[in-house]
Design a protein around this motif. Structure first.
Motif, PDB file in Angstrom:
ATOM      1  N   ILE A 127       5.451  -9.929  -2.789  1.00 33.25           N
ATOM      2  CA  ILE A 127       4.359  -9.774  -1.827  1.00 33.25           C
ATOM      3  C   ILE A 127       3.083  -9.331  -2.546  1.00 33.25           C
ATOM      4  CG2 ILE A 127       3.548  -8.400   0.136  1.00 33.25           C
ATOM      5  CD1 ILE A 127       6.520  -8.419   1.106  1.00 33.25           C
ATOM      6  N   THR A 128       3.213  -8.436  -3.508  1.00 29.24           N
ATOM      7  CA  THR A 128       2.050  -7.975  -4.272  1.00 29.24           C
ATOM      8  C   THR A 128       1.376  -9.139  -4.970  1.00 29.24           C
ATOM      9  OG1 THR A 128       2.992  -5.776  -4.571  1.00 29.24           O
ATOM     10  CG2 THR A 128       1.292  -6.453  -6.144  1.00 29.24           C
ATOM     11  N   THR A 129       2.170  -9.969  -5.631  1.00 26.54           N
ATOM     12  CA  THR A 129       1.620 -11.142  -6.333  1.00 26.54           C
ATOM     13  C   THR A 129       0.944 -12.084  -5.349  1.00 26.54           C
ATOM     14  OG1 THR A 129       3.318 -10.987  -8.042  1.00 26.54           O
ATOM     15  CG2 THR A 129       2.203 -13.102  -7.809  1.00 26.54           C
ATOM     16  N   SER A 130       1.608 -12.345  -4.248  1.00 26.26           N
ATOM     17  CA  SER A 130       1.058 -13.244  -3.233  1.00 26.26           C
ATOM     18  C   SER A 130      -0.237 -12.687  -2.635  1.00 26.26           C
ATOM     19  CB  SER A 130       2.095 -13.472  -2.141  1.00 26.26           C
ATOM     20  OG  SER A 130       1.610 -14.354  -1.175  1.00 26.26           O
ATOM     21  N   LEU A 131      -0.246 -11.388  -2.379  1.00 28.99           N
ATOM     22  CA  LEU A 131      -1.446 -10.754  -1.827  1.00 28.99           C
ATOM     23  C   LEU A 131      -2.622 -10.883  -2.790  1.00 28.99           C
ATOM     24  CD1 LEU A 131      -2.855  -9.104   0.373  1.00 28.99           C
ATOM     25  CD2 LEU A 131      -1.921  -7.040  -0.697  1.00 28.99           C
ATOM     26  N   TRP A 132      -2.368 -10.634  -4.070  1.00 27.28           N
ATOM     27  CA  TRP A 132      -3.440 -10.763  -5.067  1.00 27.28           C
ATOM     28  C   TRP A 132      -4.016 -12.179  -5.081  1.00 27.28           C
ATOM     29  CZ3 TRP A 132      -6.674  -7.621  -6.853  1.00 27.28           C
ATOM     30  CH2 TRP A 132      -6.343  -6.311  -7.156  1.00 27.28           C
ATOM     31  N   HIS A 133      -3.137 -13.179  -5.062  1.00 25.32           N
ATOM     32  CA  HIS A 133      -3.610 -14.567  -5.045  1.00 25.32           C
ATOM     33  C   HIS A 133      -4.424 -14.857  -3.786  1.00 25.32           C
ATOM     34  CE1 HIS A 133      -1.597 -15.843  -8.669  1.00 25.32           C
ATOM     35  NE2 HIS A 133      -0.439 -15.388  -8.218  1.00 25.32           N
ATOM     36  N   GLY A 134      -3.956 -14.369  -2.656  1.00 26.88           N
ATOM     37  CA  GLY A 134      -4.681 -14.581  -1.404  1.00 26.88           C
ATOM     38  C   GLY A 134      -6.053 -13.923  -1.407  1.00 26.88           C
ATOM     39  N   ILE A 135      -6.122 -12.701  -1.929  1.00 30.74           N
ATOM     40  CA  ILE A 135      -7.412 -12.004  -2.003  1.00 30.74           C
ATOM     41  C   ILE A 135      -8.350 -12.724  -2.960  1.00 30.74           C
ATOM     42  CG2 ILE A 135      -8.533  -9.861  -2.772  1.00 30.74           C
ATOM     43  CD1 ILE A 135      -7.205  -9.722   0.008  1.00 30.74           C
ATOM     44  N   GLU A 136      -7.833 -13.163  -4.106  1.00 28.23           N
ATOM     45  CA  GLU A 136      -8.665 -13.906  -5.053  1.00 28.23           C
ATOM     46  C   GLU A 136      -9.210 -15.180  -4.416  1.00 28.23           C
ATOM     47  OE1 GLU A 136      -6.119 -14.455  -8.413  1.00 28.23           O
ATOM     48  OE2 GLU A 136      -6.445 -12.407  -9.149  1.00 28.23           O
ATOM     49  N   ASP A 137      -8.364 -15.897  -3.688  1.00 26.78           N
ATOM     50  CA  ASP A 137      -8.805 -17.115  -3.003  1.00 26.78           C
ATOM     51  C   ASP A 137      -9.877 -16.801  -1.958  1.00 26.78           C
ATOM     52  OD1 ASP A 137      -7.035 -18.594  -4.498  1.00 26.78           O
ATOM     53  OD2 ASP A 137      -5.544 -18.805  -2.888  1.00 26.78           O
ATOM     54  N   ALA A 138      -9.650 -15.762  -1.178  1.00 29.83           N
ATOM     55  CA  ALA A 138     -10.617 -15.386  -0.145  1.00 29.83           C
ATOM     56  C   ALA A 138     -11.952 -14.981  -0.769  1.00 29.83           C
ATOM     57  CB  ALA A 138     -10.065 -14.241   0.705  1.00 29.83           C
ATOM     58  N   MET A 139     -11.892 -14.217  -1.852  1.00 27.01           N
ATOM     59  CA  MET A 139     -13.135 -13.779  -2.503  1.00 27.01           C
ATOM     60  C   MET A 139     -13.899 -14.973  -3.073  1.00 27.01           C
ATOM     61  SD  MET A 139     -13.325 -10.600  -1.918  1.00 27.01           S
ATOM     62  CE  MET A 139     -14.454  -9.830  -3.050  1.00 27.01           C
ATOM     63  N   SER A 140     -13.196 -15.951  -3.626  1.00 30.30           N
ATOM     64  CA  SER A 140     -13.887 -17.121  -4.168  1.00 30.30           C
ATOM     65  C   SER A 140     -14.529 -17.940  -3.057  1.00 30.30           C
ATOM     66  CB  SER A 140     -12.948 -17.981  -5.004  1.00 30.30           C
ATOM     67  OG  SER A 140     -11.979 -18.597  -4.200  1.00 30.30           O
ATOM     68  N   LEU A 141     -13.877 -18.003  -1.902  1.00 36.45           N
ATOM     69  CA  LEU A 141     -14.460 -18.726  -0.771  1.00 36.45           C
ATOM     70  C   LEU A 141     -15.690 -18.008  -0.212  1.00 36.45           C
ATOM     71  CD1 LEU A 141     -11.231 -19.752   1.168  1.00 36.45           C
ATOM     72  CD2 LEU A 141     -12.747 -21.265  -0.132  1.00 36.45           C
ATOM     73  N   MET A 142     -15.701 -16.681  -0.314  1.00 32.32           N
ATOM     74  CA  MET A 142     -16.802 -15.892   0.231  1.00 32.32           C
ATOM     75  C   MET A 142     -17.959 -15.723  -0.751  1.00 32.32           C
ATOM     76  SD  MET A 142     -14.820 -12.907   2.386  1.00 32.32           S
ATOM     77  CE  MET A 142     -14.376 -12.044   0.905  1.00 32.32           C
ATOM     78  N   ALA A 143     -17.811 -16.250  -1.947  1.00 34.56           N
ATOM     79  CA  ALA A 143     -18.835 -16.052  -2.974  1.00 34.56           C
ATOM     80  C   ALA A 143     -20.208 -16.557  -2.534  1.00 34.56           C
ATOM     81  CB  ALA A 143     -18.416 -16.719  -4.282  1.00 34.56           C
TER      82      ALA A 143
ATOM     83  N   LEU B 280      -2.625  -1.419   1.088  1.00 33.10           N
ATOM     84  CA  LEU B 280      -1.409  -2.235   1.096  1.00 33.10           C
ATOM     85  C   LEU B 280      -0.756  -2.274  -0.278  1.00 33.10           C
ATOM     86  CD1 LEU B 280      -2.500  -5.239   3.325  1.00 33.10           C
ATOM     87  CD2 LEU B 280      -0.743  -3.557   3.839  1.00 33.10           C
ATOM     88  N   LEU B 281      -1.564  -2.464  -1.317  1.00 36.29           N
ATOM     89  CA  LEU B 281      -1.020  -2.516  -2.671  1.00 36.29           C
ATOM     90  C   LEU B 281      -0.391  -1.183  -3.070  1.00 36.29           C
ATOM     91  CD1 LEU B 281      -3.804  -4.593  -4.431  1.00 36.29           C
ATOM     92  CD2 LEU B 281      -1.460  -5.332  -3.926  1.00 36.29           C
ATOM     93  N   ALA B 282      -1.022  -0.093  -2.687  1.00 35.50           N
ATOM     94  CA  ALA B 282      -0.472   1.230  -3.003  1.00 35.50           C
ATOM     95  C   ALA B 282       0.864   1.433  -2.305  1.00 35.50           C
ATOM     96  CB  ALA B 282      -1.463   2.323  -2.610  1.00 35.50           C
ATOM     97  N   GLU B 283       0.942   1.055  -1.047  1.00 39.20           N
ATOM     98  CA  GLU B 283       2.201   1.213  -0.304  1.00 39.20           C
ATOM     99  C   GLU B 283       3.290   0.316  -0.886  1.00 39.20           C
ATOM    100  OE1 GLU B 283       4.798   2.866   2.346  1.00 39.20           O
ATOM    101  OE2 GLU B 283       2.759   3.510   1.909  1.00 39.20           O
ATOM    102  N   LEU B 284       2.942  -0.906  -1.257  1.00 36.85           N
ATOM    103  CA  LEU B 284       3.925  -1.795  -1.880  1.00 36.85           C
ATOM    104  C   LEU B 284       4.416  -1.215  -3.202  1.00 36.85           C
ATOM    105  CD1 LEU B 284       2.249  -5.230  -1.139  1.00 36.85           C
ATOM    106  CD2 LEU B 284       4.528  -4.512  -0.357  1.00 36.85           C
ATOM    107  N   SER B 285       3.536  -0.618  -3.949  1.00 36.43           N
ATOM    108  CA  SER B 285       3.907   0.016  -5.220  1.00 36.43           C
ATOM    109  C   SER B 285       4.874   1.166  -4.996  1.00 36.43           C
ATOM    110  CB  SER B 285       2.653   0.493  -5.948  1.00 36.43           C
ATOM    111  OG  SER B 285       3.008   1.130  -7.154  1.00 36.43           O
ATOM    112  N   VAL B 286       4.581   2.001  -4.003  1.00 33.82           N
ATOM    113  CA  VAL B 286       5.470   3.127  -3.681  1.00 33.82           C
ATOM    114  C   VAL B 286       6.836   2.602  -3.259  1.00 33.82           C
ATOM    115  CG1 VAL B 286       5.862   4.968  -1.991  1.00 33.82           C
ATOM    116  CG2 VAL B 286       3.627   4.735  -3.084  1.00 33.82           C
ATOM    117  N   MET B 287       6.854   1.583  -2.421  1.00 37.28           N
ATOM    118  CA  MET B 287       8.129   1.034  -1.952  1.00 37.28           C
ATOM    119  C   MET B 287       8.915   0.420  -3.104  1.00 37.28           C
ATOM    120  SD  MET B 287       8.271   1.808   1.186  1.00 37.28           S
ATOM    121  CE  MET B 287       9.801   0.959   1.473  1.00 37.28           C
ATOM    122  N   ARG B 288       8.213  -0.274  -4.009  1.00 38.07           N
ATOM    123  CA  ARG B 288       8.884  -0.908  -5.147  1.00 38.07           C
ATOM    124  C   ARG B 288       9.502   0.135  -6.060  1.00 38.07           C
ATOM    125  NH1 ARG B 288       4.790  -4.042  -7.094  1.00 38.07           N
ATOM    126  NH2 ARG B 288       4.198  -2.443  -8.559  1.00 38.07           N
TER     127      ARG B 288
END
Length: 66
Positions: free
Chosen positions: A20-36, A55-63
């Protein structure tokens, strides 16, 4: 949203959290590039960053807890 996360996060495995962390990062990168090329209020960007970091912090704690 927080009720959903409270219900789902405890049921995730360490592997799922990593995926999920990897997927979230890719999604955020895609969204940021679209919003450029789109002018959005600074509050939008700060809220997106804040929510993403939470979200990333919580995923890290859970992992790490598995």
């Amino acid at each position: 949203m927080s009720m959903f996360l409270d219900a789902v996060f405890p049921r995730l495995t360490a592997s799922q959290c990593a995926e999920i962390t990897t997927s979230l990062w890719h999604g955020i990168e895609d969204a940021m590039s679209l919003m450029a090329d789109v002018v959005l209020p600074a509050e939008y960007h700060s809220t997106l960053l804040e929510q993403t970091n939470l979200l990333l912090a919580e995923l890290s704690v859970m992992r790490e807890s598995h």
